[in-house]
Scaffold this motif. Structure first.
Motif, PDB file in Angstrom:
ATOM      1  N   PRO A  56       0.715  -1.147   0.124  1.00 13.59           N
ATOM      2  CA  PRO A  56       0.055   0.042  -0.016  1.00 13.59           C
ATOM      3  C   PRO A  56       0.903   1.313   0.116  1.00 13.59           C
ATOM      4  CG  PRO A  56       0.025  -1.084   2.183  1.00 13.59           C
ATOM      5  CD  PRO A  56       0.619  -2.055   1.290  1.00 13.59           C
ATOM      6  N   LYS A  57       0.240   2.207  -0.798  1.00 13.23           N
ATOM      7  CA  LYS A  57       1.128   3.489  -0.959  1.00 13.23           C
ATOM      8  C   LYS A  57       0.887   4.251   0.464  1.00 13.23           C
ATOM      9  CE  LYS A  57       0.476   3.991  -5.804  1.00 13.23           C
ATOM     10  NZ  LYS A  57      -0.067   4.844  -6.680  1.00 13.23           N
ATOM     11  N   PRO A  58       1.969   5.111   0.870  1.00 13.49           N
ATOM     12  CA  PRO A  58       1.881   5.824   2.053  1.00 13.49           C
ATOM     13  C   PRO A  58       0.968   7.130   1.666  1.00 13.49           C
ATOM     14  CG  PRO A  58       4.043   6.565   1.033  1.00 13.49           C
ATOM     15  CD  PRO A  58       3.304   4.921   0.252  1.00 13.49           C
ATOM     16  N   PRO A  59       0.237   7.520   2.920  1.00 16.19           N
ATOM     17  CA  PRO A  59      -0.672   8.880   2.668  1.00 16.19           C
ATOM     18  C   PRO A  59      -0.061   9.668   1.852  1.00 16.19           C
ATOM     19  CG  PRO A  59      -0.486   8.023   5.004  1.00 16.19           C
ATOM     20  CD  PRO A  59       0.404   7.193   4.261  1.00 16.19           C
ATOM     21  N   GLU A  60      -0.828  10.343   0.836  1.00 19.37           N
ATOM     22  CA  GLU A  60      -0.427  11.420  -0.056  1.00 19.37           C
ATOM     23  C   GLU A  60      -0.043  12.615   1.110  1.00 19.37           C
ATOM     24  OE1 GLU A  60       0.170  11.381  -3.083  1.00 19.37           O
ATOM     25  OE2 GLU A  60      -0.363   9.454  -3.242  1.00 19.37           O
ATOM     26  N   PRO A  61       1.030  13.333   0.720  1.00 19.79           N
ATOM     27  CA  PRO A  61       1.240  14.476   1.508  1.00 19.79           C
ATOM     28  C   PRO A  61      -0.160  15.344   1.616  1.00 19.79           C
ATOM     29  CG  PRO A  61       2.959  14.176  -0.250  1.00 19.79           C
ATOM     30  CD  PRO A  61       1.828  13.162  -0.313  1.00 19.79           C
ATOM     31  N   GLU A  65      -1.501  16.692   5.337  1.00 18.91           N
ATOM     32  CA  GLU A  65      -1.591  18.434   5.460  1.00 18.91           C
ATOM     33  C   GLU A  65      -3.159  18.711   5.748  1.00 18.91           C
ATOM     34  OE1 GLU A  65      -0.564  20.203   1.972  1.00 18.91           O
ATOM     35  OE2 GLU A  65       1.801  19.716   2.101  1.00 18.91           O
ATOM     36  N   ARG A  66      -3.982  17.708   5.227  1.00 18.64           N
ATOM     37  CA  ARG A  66      -5.438  18.036   5.373  1.00 18.64           C
ATOM     38  C   ARG A  66      -5.713  17.823   6.961  1.00 18.64           C
ATOM     39  NH1 ARG A  66     -10.220  15.092   5.251  1.00 18.64           N
ATOM     40  NH2 ARG A  66     -12.257  16.420   4.712  1.00 18.64           N
ATOM     41  N   LEU A  67      -5.299  16.608   7.373  1.00 18.07           N
ATOM     42  CA  LEU A  67      -5.695  15.991   8.753  1.00 18.07           C
ATOM     43  C   LEU A  67      -4.825  16.913   9.751  1.00 18.07           C
ATOM     44  CD1 LEU A  67      -4.912  12.093   8.301  1.00 18.07           C
ATOM     45  CD2 LEU A  67      -7.025  13.304   8.716  1.00 18.07           C
ATOM     46  N   GLU A  68      -3.896  17.618   9.304  1.00 17.30           N
ATOM     47  CA  GLU A  68      -3.031  18.386  10.278  1.00 17.30           C
ATOM     48  C   GLU A  68      -3.950  19.626  10.432  1.00 17.30           C
ATOM     49  OE1 GLU A  68       0.989  18.961   9.305  1.00 17.30           O
ATOM     50  OE2 GLU A  68       1.497  17.188   9.875  1.00 17.30           O
ATOM     51  N   ARG A  69      -4.478  20.307   9.123  1.00 21.25           N
ATOM     52  CA  ARG A  69      -5.325  21.518   9.507  1.00 21.25           C
ATOM     53  C   ARG A  69      -6.468  21.274  10.225  1.00 21.25           C
ATOM     54  NH1 ARG A  69      -4.012  21.714   3.855  1.00 21.25           N
ATOM     55  NH2 ARG A  69      -6.288  21.108   3.312  1.00 21.25           N
ATOM     56  N   ILE A  70      -7.282  19.964  10.001  1.00 22.31           N
ATOM     57  CA  ILE A  70      -8.554  19.871  10.863  1.00 22.31           C
ATOM     58  C   ILE A  70      -7.961  19.704  12.379  1.00 22.31           C
ATOM     59  CG2 ILE A  70     -10.170  17.970  11.024  1.00 22.31           C
ATOM     60  CD1 ILE A  70     -10.093  17.371   8.348  1.00 22.31           C
ATOM     61  N   GLY A 148       2.014  17.310  16.244  1.00 17.25           N
ATOM     62  CA  GLY A 148       2.985  16.251  16.807  1.00 17.25           C
ATOM     63  C   GLY A 148       2.678  14.842  16.372  1.00 17.25           C
ATOM     64  N   LYS A 149       3.084  13.699  17.065  1.00 17.71           N
ATOM     65  CA  LYS A 149       2.610  12.717  16.865  1.00 17.71           C
ATOM     66  C   LYS A 149       1.295  12.332  17.461  1.00 17.71           C
ATOM     67  CE  LYS A 149       7.460  10.900  17.360  1.00 17.71           C
ATOM     68  NZ  LYS A 149       8.231   9.717  18.020  1.00 17.71           N
ATOM     69  N   ALA A 150       0.585  11.369  16.515  1.00 16.83           N
ATOM     70  CA  ALA A 150      -0.520  10.960  16.998  1.00 16.83           C
ATOM     71  C   ALA A 150      -1.598  12.209  17.068  1.00 16.83           C
ATOM     72  CB  ALA A 150      -0.887  10.262  18.387  1.00 16.83           C
ATOM     73  N   LEU A 151      -1.337  13.094  15.989  1.00 16.60           N
ATOM     74  CA  LEU A 151      -2.075  14.520  15.716  1.00 16.60           C
ATOM     75  C   LEU A 151      -2.074  15.079  17.422  1.00 16.60           C
ATOM     76  CD1 LEU A 151      -4.793  13.267  13.219  1.00 16.60           C
ATOM     77  CD2 LEU A 151      -2.668  14.758  12.817  1.00 16.60           C
ATOM     78  N   ARG A 152      -1.326  15.137  18.063  1.00 13.18           N
ATOM     79  CA  ARG A 152      -1.426  15.983  19.078  1.00 13.18           C
ATOM     80  C   ARG A 152      -1.045  17.388  18.778  1.00 13.18           C
ATOM     81  NH1 ARG A 152       0.992  12.580  24.346  1.00 13.18           N
ATOM     82  NH2 ARG A 152      -0.381  10.710  24.425  1.00 13.18           N
ATOM     83  N   VAL A 153      -1.504  18.302  19.448  1.00 14.62           N
ATOM     84  CA  VAL A 153      -1.265  19.703  19.095  1.00 14.62           C
ATOM     85  C   VAL A 153      -0.778  20.552  20.510  1.00 14.62           C
ATOM     86  CG1 VAL A 153      -2.488  21.757  18.315  1.00 14.62           C
ATOM     87  CG2 VAL A 153      -3.407  19.410  17.503  1.00 14.62           C
ATOM     88  N   GLN A 154       0.230  21.322  20.121  1.00 16.21           N
ATOM     89  CA  GLN A 154       0.655  22.303  21.083  1.00 16.21           C
ATOM     90  C   GLN A 154       0.135  23.502  20.525  1.00 16.21           C
ATOM     91  OE1 GLN A 154       4.819  22.494  21.934  1.00 16.21           O
ATOM     92  NE2 GLN A 154       4.740  24.744  21.918  1.00 16.21           N
ATOM     93  N   VAL A 155      -0.752  24.318  21.158  1.00 18.80           N
ATOM     94  CA  VAL A 155      -1.318  25.564  20.960  1.00 18.80           C
ATOM     95  C   VAL A 155      -0.594  26.608  21.909  1.00 18.80           C
ATOM     96  CG1 VAL A 155      -3.682  26.764  21.099  1.00 18.80           C
ATOM     97  CG2 VAL A 155      -3.734  24.662  20.047  1.00 18.80           C
ATOM     98  N   THR A 156      -0.400  27.537  20.844  1.00 21.63           N
ATOM     99  CA  THR A 156       0.184  28.814  21.671  1.00 21.63           C
ATOM    100  C   THR A 156      -0.835  29.957  21.295  1.00 21.63           C
ATOM    101  OG1 THR A 156       2.405  27.877  21.836  1.00 21.63           O
ATOM    102  CG2 THR A 156       1.972  30.633  22.088  1.00 21.63           C
TER     103      THR A 156
END
Length: 218
Positions: A56-61, A65-70, A148-156
Motif C-alpha cells: 500500500p502506498k503511504p498517505p499522500e502529502p 496536510e488536510r488532517l493536520e489542518r483539521i 505532533g505524533k498521533a495528531l497531538r497539538v501544542q497551541v500557543t
C-alpha cells in the motif's frame, strides 16, 4: 508492331517494380516497423492477476496536510471552549475539557466537593496574601498550532488577564497541550490561564513544559 509491343511490355514491368505496394519494396519495410502485437489471453503472457501484490502506498502529502489542518482547528476550538469555561466559572466543563486529575495538579484553594465544584468555587479566589484577584481572561489570538505524533497539538495563544484589584492587565503567551479523545480535543493539563484564574500568580515550570511523551512538531 511486334517490336513496339515488346517495348511496351518491358516498360510496364519496369514501372511495376517501383510500385510502393509491390512485394519486396517499401511495403516490407513498413511491415517491419509496426509494433509487435499484444499477446492474447491464454498464451502464457503475464497479466495483472499474475503480478505480485503491491505494498500500500503511504498517505499522500496532501492528505496529511488536510488532517493536520483539521487537527489544528479542532484543538483551537477546544482551547476557545476552555477560555470560555473559565470566564463562565464553569468548573464542570473545565474538568471535562482537561484530562482527569486536573484538580490534584492544579490544587485549587477550595478543597471540598467534586472536581467541578472545587474549580468553579476557586475561580476569582481572593487570597489573603494579596495575590491578584482574577476578573476576566480575553483570548486575543492564536500564535501557533504545532502538530505532533498521533495528531497531538501544542497551541500557543495570546491572552489578556484582567484583575479586580489591578489597573494594568497581564498580557502573555499561554501554552496548552491537547490530544484527540473520541473525536474531540482535550487539554492534557491546565494551562497558565486557569492557574491565574484560581489566584495562583506563580505558575510552576512544569505547566509550560510538554507532558511526558508529548512530541510537538515531530
Amino acid at each position: 508492331m511486334a517490336a513496339a509491343a515488346i517495348s511496351g511490355l518491358l516498360w510496364l514491368l519496369l514501372a511495376g517494380s517501383d510500385d510502393p505496394q509491390s512485394p519486396g519494396s517499401a511495403g516490407e519495410d513498413s511491415a517491419r516497423e509496426q509494433p509487435p502485437l499484444e499477446p492474447e489471453v491464454g498464451t502464457g503472457a503475464v497479466g495483472p492477476s499474475d503480478q505480485s501484490p503491491r505494498e500500500p502506498k503511504p498517505p499522500e502529502p496532501r492528505s496529511r496536510e488536510r488532517l493536520e489542518r483539521i487537527a489544528a482547528k479542532r484543538a483551537q476550538r477546544a482551547y476557545r471552549s476552555y477560555i470560555a469555561a473559565i470566564n463562565d466559572r464553569n468548573g464542570g466543563r473545565l474538568c471535562r475539557l482537561i484530562a482527569p486529575g486536573v484538580e490534584r495538579r492544579l490544587r485549587p484553594p477550595i478543597k471540598e466537593g467534586s472536581c467541578g465544584r472545587r474549580v468553579s468555587s476557586s475561580i476569582g479566589f481572593a487570597d489573603r496574601r494579596g495575590f491578584p484577584v482574577w476578573e476576566e481572561t480575553i483570548l486575543s489570538g492564536f500564535e501557533s498550532a504545532l502538530i505532533g505524533k498521533a495528531l497531538r497539538v501544542q497551541v500557543t495563544a495570546t491572552i489578556v488577564t484582567r484583575f479586580r484589584d489591578r489597573e494594568q492587565p497581564s498580557i502573555e503567551s499561554d501554552v496548552a497541550y491537547l490530544r484527540p479523545v473520541d473525536g474531540r480535543y482535550q487539554l492534557l493539563k491546565a494551562s497558565a490561564a486557569l492557574w491565574r484564574a484560581v489566584g495562583k500568580p506563580d505558575v510552576p515550570p512544569e505547566v509550560i513544559a510538554p507532558p511526558p511523551g508529548f512530541s510537538a512538531g515531530g
